[in-house]
Design a protein around this motif. Structure first.
Motif, PDB file in Angstrom:
ATOM      1  N   ALA A 136      30.680  22.734  56.371  1.00 19.93           N
ATOM      2  CA  ALA A 136      30.057  24.116  55.569  1.00 19.93           C
ATOM      3  C   ALA A 136      28.969  23.469  54.435  1.00 19.93           C
ATOM      4  CB  ALA A 136      31.384  24.481  54.559  1.00 19.93           C
ATOM      5  N   MET A 137      29.141  22.292  53.898  1.00 17.39           N
ATOM      6  CA  MET A 137      28.168  22.101  52.923  1.00 17.39           C
ATOM      7  C   MET A 137      26.552  21.858  53.675  1.00 17.39           C
ATOM      8  SD  MET A 137      29.853  19.147  50.459  1.00 17.39           S
ATOM      9  CE  MET A 137      30.176  17.877  51.842  1.00 17.39           C
ATOM     10  N   ILE A 138      26.557  21.107  54.862  1.00 18.87           N
ATOM     11  CA  ILE A 138      25.222  20.832  55.528  1.00 18.87           C
ATOM     12  C   ILE A 138      24.750  22.041  55.794  1.00 18.87           C
ATOM     13  CG2 ILE A 138      24.391  19.675  57.480  1.00 18.87           C
ATOM     14  CD1 ILE A 138      25.227  17.541  55.385  1.00 18.87           C
ATOM     15  N   GLU A 139      25.585  23.032  56.612  1.00 15.36           N
ATOM     16  CA  GLU A 139      25.090  24.314  57.098  1.00 15.36           C
ATOM     17  C   GLU A 139      24.374  24.861  55.874  1.00 15.36           C
ATOM     18  OE1 GLU A 139      24.656  25.743  59.791  1.00 15.36           O
ATOM     19  OE2 GLU A 139      25.965  24.814  61.139  1.00 15.36           O
ATOM     20  N   LEU A 140      25.226  24.976  54.653  1.00 18.77           N
ATOM     21  CA  LEU A 140      24.658  25.685  53.500  1.00 18.77           C
ATOM     22  C   LEU A 140      23.434  25.251  52.706  1.00 18.77           C
ATOM     23  CD1 LEU A 140      25.460  28.033  51.507  1.00 18.77           C
ATOM     24  CD2 LEU A 140      26.908  26.575  50.030  1.00 18.77           C
ATOM     25  N   LEU A 141      23.514  23.849  52.982  1.00 15.88           N
ATOM     26  CA  LEU A 141      22.013  23.220  52.360  1.00 15.88           C
ATOM     27  C   LEU A 141      20.914  23.478  53.110  1.00 15.88           C
ATOM     28  CD1 LEU A 141      22.572  19.399  51.312  1.00 15.88           C
ATOM     29  CD2 LEU A 141      21.941  21.499  49.678  1.00 15.88           C
ATOM     30  N   TYR A 142      21.093  23.300  54.407  1.00 19.84           N
ATOM     31  CA  TYR A 142      19.874  23.891  55.252  1.00 19.84           C
ATOM     32  C   TYR A 142      19.698  25.316  55.302  1.00 19.84           C
ATOM     33  CZ  TYR A 142      17.105  23.913  59.806  1.00 19.84           C
ATOM     34  OH  TYR A 142      15.930  24.257  60.377  1.00 19.84           O
ATOM     35  N   ALA A 143      20.523  26.222  55.156  1.00 18.41           N
ATOM     36  CA  ALA A 143      20.343  27.650  55.139  1.00 18.41           C
ATOM     37  C   ALA A 143      19.856  28.209  54.063  1.00 18.41           C
ATOM     38  CB  ALA A 143      21.713  28.342  55.590  1.00 18.41           C
ATOM     39  N   THR A 144      19.994  27.228  52.830  1.00 21.70           N
ATOM     40  CA  THR A 144      19.472  27.947  51.453  1.00 21.70           C
ATOM     41  C   THR A 144      18.545  27.074  50.724  1.00 21.70           C
ATOM     42  OG1 THR A 144      21.288  26.753  50.339  1.00 21.70           O
ATOM     43  CG2 THR A 144      21.517  28.684  50.898  1.00 21.70           C
ATOM     44  N   GLY A 145      18.168  25.705  51.106  1.00 21.53           N
ATOM     45  CA  GLY A 145      17.368  24.691  50.578  1.00 21.53           C
ATOM     46  C   GLY A 145      17.832  24.300  49.129  1.00 21.53           C
ATOM     47  N   LEU A 146      19.234  24.509  48.814  1.00 23.32           N
ATOM     48  CA  LEU A 146      19.666  24.047  47.567  1.00 23.32           C
ATOM     49  C   LEU A 146      19.484  22.537  47.055  1.00 23.32           C
ATOM     50  CD1 LEU A 146      23.257  25.797  47.586  1.00 23.32           C
ATOM     51  CD2 LEU A 146      21.097  26.519  46.128  1.00 23.32           C
ATOM     52  N   ARG A 147      19.212  22.253  46.067  1.00 19.82           N
ATOM     53  CA  ARG A 147      19.450  20.847  45.521  1.00 19.82           C
ATOM     54  C   ARG A 147      20.775  20.394  45.607  1.00 19.82           C
ATOM     55  NH1 ARG A 147      16.055  23.602  42.108  1.00 19.82           N
ATOM     56  NH2 ARG A 147      13.874  22.945  41.764  1.00 19.82           N
ATOM     57  N   VAL A 148      20.912  19.182  46.026  1.00 15.88           N
ATOM     58  CA  VAL A 148      22.293  18.379  45.874  1.00 15.88           C
ATOM     59  C   VAL A 148      23.184  18.757  44.486  1.00 15.88           C
ATOM     60  CG1 VAL A 148      23.596  16.428  46.310  1.00 15.88           C
ATOM     61  CG2 VAL A 148      21.684  16.853  47.696  1.00 15.88           C
ATOM     62  N   THR A 149      22.447  18.584  43.464  1.00 13.47           N
ATOM     63  CA  THR A 149      23.126  18.920  42.230  1.00 13.47           C
ATOM     64  C   THR A 149      23.539  20.572  42.090  1.00 13.47           C
ATOM     65  OG1 THR A 149      21.848  17.300  41.178  1.00 13.47           O
ATOM     66  CG2 THR A 149      22.993  18.699  39.656  1.00 13.47           C
ATOM     67  N   GLU A 150      22.723  21.278  42.739  1.00 11.47           N
ATOM     68  CA  GLU A 150      22.990  22.769  42.832  1.00 11.47           C
ATOM     69  C   GLU A 150      24.238  22.944  43.672  1.00 11.47           C
ATOM     70  OE1 GLU A 150      18.578  24.230  41.696  1.00 11.47           O
ATOM     71  OE2 GLU A 150      19.226  24.299  43.620  1.00 11.47           O
ATOM     72  N   LEU A 151      24.115  22.271  44.563  1.00 12.55           N
ATOM     73  CA  LEU A 151      25.372  22.482  45.880  1.00 12.55           C
ATOM     74  C   LEU A 151      26.415  22.029  45.223  1.00 12.55           C
ATOM     75  CD1 LEU A 151      25.871  22.984  49.072  1.00 12.55           C
ATOM     76  CD2 LEU A 151      26.089  20.585  48.775  1.00 12.55           C
ATOM     77  N   ILE A 152      26.774  20.928  44.601  1.00 12.40           N
ATOM     78  CA  ILE A 152      27.863  20.249  44.358  1.00 12.40           C
ATOM     79  C   ILE A 152      28.467  21.108  42.714  1.00 12.40           C
ATOM     80  CG2 ILE A 152      27.657  18.140  45.278  1.00 12.40           C
ATOM     81  CD1 ILE A 152      26.964  16.859  42.645  1.00 12.40           C
ATOM     82  N   GLU A 153      27.758  21.722  42.157  1.00  7.06           N
ATOM     83  CA  GLU A 153      28.195  22.614  41.061  1.00  7.06           C
ATOM     84  C   GLU A 153      28.422  23.870  41.198  1.00  7.06           C
ATOM     85  OE1 GLU A 153      24.815  21.823  37.979  1.00  7.06           O
ATOM     86  OE2 GLU A 153      25.430  19.822  37.381  1.00  7.06           O
ATOM     87  N   LEU A 154      28.145  24.346  42.427  1.00  3.52           N
ATOM     88  CA  LEU A 154      28.664  25.825  42.751  1.00  3.52           C
ATOM     89  C   LEU A 154      30.149  25.973  42.369  1.00  3.52           C
ATOM     90  CD1 LEU A 154      26.663  26.476  46.193  1.00  3.52           C
ATOM     91  CD2 LEU A 154      26.160  27.385  44.225  1.00  3.52           C
ATOM     92  N   LYS A 155      30.304  27.299  41.850  1.00  2.00           N
ATOM     93  CA  LYS A 155      31.748  27.830  41.971  1.00  2.00           C
ATOM     94  C   LYS A 155      32.071  28.790  42.827  1.00  2.00           C
ATOM     95  CE  LYS A 155      31.932  25.714  37.751  1.00  2.00           C
ATOM     96  NZ  LYS A 155      32.410  24.021  37.991  1.00  2.00           N
ATOM     97  N   GLN A 156      33.180  28.910  43.104  1.00  2.32           N
ATOM     98  CA  GLN A 156      33.640  30.000  44.233  1.00  2.32           C
ATOM     99  C   GLN A 156      32.988  31.315  44.035  1.00  2.32           C
ATOM    100  OE1 GLN A 156      37.923  29.712  46.022  1.00  2.32           O
ATOM    101  NE2 GLN A 156      38.136  28.856  43.841  1.00  2.32           N
ATOM    102  N   SER A 157      32.760  31.541  42.632  1.00  4.47           N
ATOM    103  CA  SER A 157      32.325  32.976  42.376  1.00  4.47           C
ATOM    104  C   SER A 157      30.885  33.014  42.815  1.00  4.47           C
ATOM    105  CB  SER A 157      32.651  33.408  40.818  1.00  4.47           C
ATOM    106  OG  SER A 157      32.163  32.188  39.988  1.00  4.47           O
ATOM    107  N   ASP A 158      30.160  32.032  42.962  1.00  2.00           N
ATOM    108  CA  ASP A 158      28.693  31.736  43.250  1.00  2.00           C
ATOM    109  C   ASP A 158      28.507  32.273  44.703  1.00  2.00           C
ATOM    110  OD1 ASP A 158      28.033  30.918  40.420  1.00  2.00           O
ATOM    111  OD2 ASP A 158      28.298  29.070  41.197  1.00  2.00           O
ATOM    112  N   PHE A 159      29.560  32.301  45.588  1.00  3.14           N
ATOM    113  CA  PHE A 159      29.301  32.499  46.964  1.00  3.14           C
ATOM    114  C   PHE A 159      29.883  33.709  47.223  1.00  3.14           C
ATOM    115  CE2 PHE A 159      30.855  32.172  51.293  1.00  3.14           C
ATOM    116  CZ  PHE A 159      29.591  31.887  51.878  1.00  3.14           C
TER     117      PHE A 159
END
Length: 297
Positions: A136-159
Protein backbone atom coordinates in the motif's frame (compact mmCIF):
# COMPACT_ATOMS: atom_id res chain seq x y z
CA UNK A 1 23.83 36.05 24.49
CA UNK A 2 24.07 35.28 20.80
CA UNK A 3 22.00 32.12 21.20
CA UNK A 4 18.88 33.97 22.39
CA UNK A 5 18.50 35.71 19.02
CA UNK A 6 18.90 32.39 17.21
CA UNK A 7 16.17 30.82 19.37
CA UNK A 8 13.88 33.78 18.60
CA UNK A 9 14.61 33.44 14.88
CA UNK A 10 13.85 29.70 14.85
CA UNK A 11 10.61 30.38 16.72
CA UNK A 12 9.74 33.02 14.11
CA UNK A 13 10.39 30.53 11.28
CA UNK A 14 8.22 27.92 12.94
CA UNK A 15 5.29 30.13 13.93
CA UNK A 16 5.26 32.89 11.30
CA UNK A 17 6.68 31.05 8.29
CA UNK A 18 5.34 27.58 9.11
CA UNK A 19 8.54 25.82 8.04
CA UNK A 20 8.74 22.03 8.28
CA UNK A 21 10.72 20.43 11.13
CA UNK A 22 13.42 19.12 8.74
CA UNK A 23 13.99 22.63 7.34
CA UNK A 24 14.11 24.11 10.85
CA UNK A 25 16.70 21.52 11.86
CA UNK A 26 18.88 22.52 8.90
CA UNK A 27 18.66 26.22 9.85
CA UNK A 28 19.44 25.42 13.46
CA UNK A 29 22.51 23.37 12.50
CA UNK A 30 23.89 26.15 10.29
CA UNK A 31 23.28 28.92 12.83
CA UNK A 32 24.70 27.05 15.82
CA UNK A 33 27.90 26.44 13.86
CA UNK A 34 28.02 30.14 12.93
CA UNK A 35 27.33 31.20 16.52
CA UNK A 36 30.15 28.99 17.82
CA UNK A 37 32.56 30.52 15.27
CA UNK A 38 31.59 34.09 16.28
CA UNK A 39 32.01 33.35 20.00
CA UNK A 40 35.18 31.23 19.93
CA UNK A 41 37.09 32.45 16.89
CA UNK A 42 35.98 36.10 16.68
CA UNK A 43 35.57 36.56 20.45
CA UNK A 44 32.26 38.45 20.21
CA UNK A 45 29.18 38.10 22.40
CA UNK A 46 26.75 40.61 20.83
CA UNK A 47 25.30 40.55 17.33
CA UNK A 48 25.66 44.32 17.03
CA UNK A 49 29.45 43.84 17.21
CA UNK A 50 29.53 41.24 14.41
CA UNK A 51 30.84 42.68 11.13
CA UNK A 52 30.61 41.70 7.49
CA UNK A 53 34.27 40.61 7.76
CA UNK A 54 33.30 38.12 10.49
CA UNK A 55 30.58 36.71 8.27
CA UNK A 56 32.92 36.42 5.25
CA UNK A 57 35.56 34.72 7.41
CA UNK A 58 33.01 32.09 8.42
CA UNK A 59 32.02 31.47 4.78
CA UNK A 60 35.70 31.21 3.79
CA UNK A 61 36.18 28.65 6.53
CA UNK A 62 33.37 26.55 5.04
CA UNK A 63 35.05 26.70 1.60
CA UNK A 64 38.49 25.85 2.98
CA UNK A 65 37.11 22.87 4.89
CA UNK A 66 35.92 21.40 1.58
CA UNK A 67 32.18 21.81 2.09
CA UNK A 68 30.04 21.09 -0.97
CA UNK A 69 28.61 23.99 -2.97
CA UNK A 70 25.12 22.94 -1.92
CA UNK A 71 26.10 23.10 1.78
CA UNK A 72 27.68 26.54 1.39
CA UNK A 73 24.64 27.79 -0.55
CA UNK A 74 22.33 26.54 2.20
CA UNK A 75 24.46 28.23 4.87
CA UNK A 76 24.42 31.55 3.00
CA UNK A 77 20.64 31.31 2.64
CA UNK A 78 20.29 30.61 6.39
CA UNK A 79 22.63 33.45 7.37
CA UNK A 80 20.99 35.97 5.04
CA UNK A 81 17.57 35.24 6.50
CA UNK A 82 18.94 35.41 10.04
CA UNK A 83 20.74 38.74 9.57
CA UNK A 84 17.69 40.22 7.85
CA UNK A 85 15.69 39.14 10.91
CA UNK A 86 18.21 40.79 13.26
CA UNK A 87 17.97 44.03 11.26
CA UNK A 88 14.16 44.05 11.01
CA UNK A 89 13.87 43.26 14.72
CA UNK A 90 16.10 46.24 15.61
CA UNK A 91 18.83 44.08 17.18
CA UNK A 92 21.44 45.44 14.74
CA UNK A 93 21.65 48.69 12.76
CA UNK A 94 22.67 47.24 9.38
CA UNK A 95 22.18 43.95 7.54
CA UNK A 96 25.76 42.73 7.05
CA UNK A 97 24.63 39.88 4.78
CA UNK A 98 23.15 42.16 2.12
CA UNK A 99 24.43 41.52 -1.43
CA UNK A 100 26.18 38.28 -0.51
CA UNK A 101 25.43 36.03 -3.46
CA UNK A 102 24.47 32.39 -3.21
CA UNK A 103 26.72 30.23 -5.43
CA UNK A 104 24.88 28.55 -8.27
CA UNK A 105 24.29 24.89 -7.63
CA UNK A 106 24.97 22.44 -10.42
CA UNK A 107 21.68 20.71 -11.07
CA UNK A 108 22.10 17.00 -10.64
CA UNK A 109 19.69 14.91 -12.65
CA UNK A 110 17.53 12.78 -10.33
CA UNK A 111 17.96 9.03 -10.30
CA UNK A 112 14.78 7.30 -11.43
CA UNK A 113 13.49 3.77 -11.72
CA UNK A 114 12.41 2.48 -15.11
CA UNK A 115 8.77 1.43 -15.48
CA UNK A 116 9.87 -2.22 -15.45
CA UNK A 117 11.80 -1.68 -12.20
CA UNK A 118 8.74 -0.02 -10.65
CA UNK A 119 6.64 -3.00 -11.76
CA UNK A 120 9.16 -5.31 -10.09
CA UNK A 121 9.04 -3.31 -6.88
CA UNK A 122 5.24 -3.38 -6.89
CA UNK A 123 5.07 -7.13 -7.47
CA UNK A 124 5.22 -7.72 -3.72
CA UNK A 125 4.13 -11.18 -2.66
CA UNK A 126 1.46 -10.34 -0.06
CA UNK A 127 1.36 -12.92 2.72
CA UNK A 128 1.21 -10.93 5.96
CA UNK A 129 -0.27 -7.70 7.30
CA UNK A 130 3.14 -6.05 6.98
CA UNK A 131 3.37 -7.15 3.32
CA UNK A 132 -0.05 -5.57 2.71
CA UNK A 133 1.09 -2.36 4.39
CA UNK A 134 4.32 -2.27 2.37
CA UNK A 135 2.47 -2.75 -0.91
CA UNK A 136 0.00 0.00 0.00
CA UNK A 137 2.81 2.43 0.87
CA UNK A 138 4.84 1.77 -2.29
CA UNK A 139 1.73 1.95 -4.51
CA UNK A 140 0.65 5.21 -2.89
CA UNK A 141 4.12 6.80 -3.19
CA UNK A 142 4.37 5.96 -6.87
CA UNK A 143 0.77 6.99 -7.53
CA UNK A 144 1.05 10.41 -5.88
CA UNK A 145 4.71 11.49 -5.78
CA UNK A 146 4.50 12.18 -2.04
CA UNK A 147 7.66 12.84 -0.09
CA UNK A 148 8.47 10.12 2.45
CA UNK A 149 7.88 12.52 5.36
CA UNK A 150 4.48 13.39 3.91
CA UNK A 151 3.62 9.69 3.55
CA UNK A 152 4.49 8.68 7.10
CA UNK A 153 2.69 11.71 8.55
CA UNK A 154 -0.61 10.96 6.75
CA UNK A 155 -3.65 10.51 8.98
CA UNK A 156 -6.51 8.17 8.17
CA UNK A 157 -8.69 11.19 7.52
CA UNK A 158 -6.24 12.41 4.84
CA UNK A 159 -7.00 9.42 2.63
CA UNK A 160 -10.41 9.81 0.96
CA UNK A 161 -11.50 6.35 -0.09
CA UNK A 162 -14.70 7.20 -1.94
CA UNK A 163 -13.42 10.33 -3.72
CA UNK A 164 -10.07 8.77 -4.62
CA UNK A 165 -7.62 11.42 -3.45
CA UNK A 166 -5.12 12.07 -0.68
CA UNK A 167 -4.62 15.33 1.22
CA UNK A 168 -1.17 16.16 2.50
CA UNK A 169 0.61 19.01 4.23
CA UNK A 170 3.90 19.69 2.46
CA UNK A 171 6.79 22.11 2.89
CA UNK A 172 5.86 25.43 4.44
CA UNK A 173 2.68 23.83 5.84
CA UNK A 174 1.06 24.08 2.40
CA UNK A 175 -1.86 21.79 1.71
CA UNK A 176 -2.29 19.96 -1.56
CA UNK A 177 -4.80 17.46 -2.90
CA UNK A 178 -3.51 14.64 -5.14
CA UNK A 179 -5.61 12.11 -7.06
CA UNK A 180 -4.94 8.43 -6.37
CA UNK A 181 -5.15 5.84 -9.17
CA UNK A 182 -7.41 2.80 -8.92
CA UNK A 183 -4.61 0.28 -8.24
CA UNK A 184 -3.08 2.32 -5.39
CA UNK A 185 -6.59 3.08 -4.09
CA UNK A 186 -7.36 -0.64 -3.91
CA UNK A 187 -4.02 -1.43 -2.21
CA UNK A 188 -4.60 1.17 0.53
CA UNK A 189 -8.24 0.07 0.97
CA UNK A 190 -7.08 -3.54 1.41
CA UNK A 191 -4.54 -2.40 3.99
CA UNK A 192 -7.14 -0.37 5.91
CA UNK A 193 -9.71 -3.17 5.90
CA UNK A 194 -7.48 -6.18 6.52
CA UNK A 195 -4.02 -5.23 7.79
CA UNK A 196 -4.25 -2.04 9.85
CA UNK A 197 -6.76 -3.49 12.36
CA UNK A 198 -4.17 -6.21 13.12
CA UNK A 199 -1.32 -3.70 13.53
CA UNK A 200 -3.16 -1.19 15.72
CA UNK A 201 -2.73 -3.43 18.82
CA UNK A 202 -3.94 -1.76 22.02
CA UNK A 203 -3.45 1.82 20.83
CA UNK A 204 -6.87 2.25 19.21
CA UNK A 205 -6.63 6.04 19.33
CA UNK A 206 -3.65 6.16 16.91
CA UNK A 207 -4.82 8.01 13.80
CA UNK A 208 -1.65 7.77 11.66
CA UNK A 209 -2.40 5.93 8.43
CA UNK A 210 0.64 3.65 8.18
CA UNK A 211 1.84 1.84 11.31
CA UNK A 212 4.82 -0.28 12.30
CA UNK A 213 4.52 -3.73 13.91
CA UNK A 214 4.16 -2.08 17.34
CA UNK A 215 1.10 -0.15 16.18
CA UNK A 216 3.03 3.13 16.17
CA UNK A 217 3.78 5.57 13.31
CA UNK A 218 6.62 4.58 10.99
CA UNK A 219 9.85 6.58 10.91
CA UNK A 220 11.73 7.74 7.79
CA UNK A 221 14.52 5.31 8.65
CA UNK A 222 12.01 2.49 9.05
CA UNK A 223 10.51 3.14 5.64
CA UNK A 224 13.95 3.39 3.99
CA UNK A 225 14.87 -0.01 5.46
CA UNK A 226 11.63 -1.54 4.16
CA UNK A 227 12.21 -0.21 0.64
CA UNK A 228 15.82 -1.39 0.58
CA UNK A 229 14.75 -4.92 1.59
CA UNK A 230 11.98 -4.98 -1.03
CA UNK A 231 14.41 -3.89 -3.76
CA UNK A 232 16.80 -6.70 -2.80
CA UNK A 233 13.96 -9.25 -2.78
CA UNK A 234 12.83 -8.41 -6.33
CA UNK A 235 16.39 -8.21 -7.70
CA UNK A 236 16.82 -4.47 -8.32
CA UNK A 237 20.58 -4.01 -8.40
CA UNK A 238 20.88 -0.21 -8.43
CA UNK A 239 21.20 1.75 -5.22
CA UNK A 240 17.66 2.71 -4.34
CA UNK A 241 16.17 5.43 -2.14
CA UNK A 242 12.58 6.29 -1.16
CA UNK A 243 12.83 9.61 -3.03
CA UNK A 244 13.41 7.70 -6.28
CA UNK A 245 9.70 6.82 -6.39
CA UNK A 246 8.85 10.53 -6.29
CA UNK A 247 11.33 11.18 -9.10
CA UNK A 248 9.93 8.23 -11.06
CA UNK A 249 6.35 9.45 -10.57
CA UNK A 250 7.20 12.85 -12.10
CA UNK A 251 9.39 11.49 -14.90
CA UNK A 252 6.94 8.81 -16.03
CA UNK A 253 4.06 11.30 -16.05
CA UNK A 254 6.02 13.72 -18.25
CA UNK A 255 7.25 10.93 -20.53
CA UNK A 256 3.62 10.04 -21.16
CA UNK A 257 2.60 13.60 -22.03
CA UNK A 258 1.46 15.07 -18.70
CA UNK A 259 1.23 18.85 -18.37
CA UNK A 260 4.21 20.34 -16.54
CA UNK A 261 2.02 22.66 -14.43
CA UNK A 262 -0.13 19.73 -13.30
CA UNK A 263 2.97 17.78 -12.25
CA UNK A 264 4.24 20.86 -10.41
CA UNK A 265 0.97 21.06 -8.45
CA UNK A 266 1.03 17.35 -7.55
CA UNK A 267 4.65 17.51 -6.41
CA UNK A 268 4.02 20.69 -4.39
CA UNK A 269 6.86 22.65 -6.01
CA UNK A 270 6.62 26.39 -5.40
CA UNK A 271 8.77 27.21 -8.43
CA UNK A 272 8.19 25.46 -11.76
CA UNK A 273 11.94 25.54 -12.48
CA UNK A 274 12.28 22.84 -9.79
CA UNK A 275 9.85 20.63 -11.74
CA UNK A 276 11.55 21.37 -15.06
CA UNK A 277 14.55 19.26 -14.07
CA UNK A 278 12.40 16.22 -14.89
CA UNK A 279 12.06 17.39 -18.48
CA UNK A 280 15.86 17.06 -18.77
CA UNK A 281 15.54 13.46 -17.63
CA UNK A 282 12.89 12.72 -20.27
CA UNK A 283 15.03 14.37 -22.97
CA UNK A 284 17.98 12.22 -21.92
CA UNK A 285 15.78 9.15 -22.21
CA UNK A 286 14.52 10.34 -25.60
CA UNK A 287 18.10 10.54 -26.87
CA UNK A 288 18.84 7.04 -25.61
CA UNK A 289 15.78 5.66 -27.40
CA UNK A 290 16.72 7.52 -30.60
CA UNK A 291 20.28 6.21 -30.59
CA UNK A 292 19.10 2.68 -29.87
CA UNK A 293 16.33 2.41 -32.45
CA UNK A 294 16.93 4.91 -35.26
CA UNK A 295 18.62 3.16 -38.23
CA UNK A 296 20.90 6.17 -38.89
CA UNK A 297 21.56 7.23 -35.30
Amino acid sequence: MLQHAIDDFLHYLQVEKGLASNTLSAYELDLRSYCEFIEKERKKSKWIDVSRLDLMQFLNLLKESGKATTTIARNISSLRMFHRFLYQDGIVKIDISEHINIPKKSRKLPNVLSTSEVEKLLSINVKTSLDMRNKAMIELLYATGLRVTELIELKQSDFHRTMGFVRCIGKGSKERIIPVGDIALQAVNDYLDQARPKLIKQNQSENTLFLNHHGRPLTRQGFWKIMKQLAQQVGIKKRISPHMLRHSFATHLLENGADLRAVQEMLGHEDISTTEIYTHVTRTRMKEVYEQYHPRA
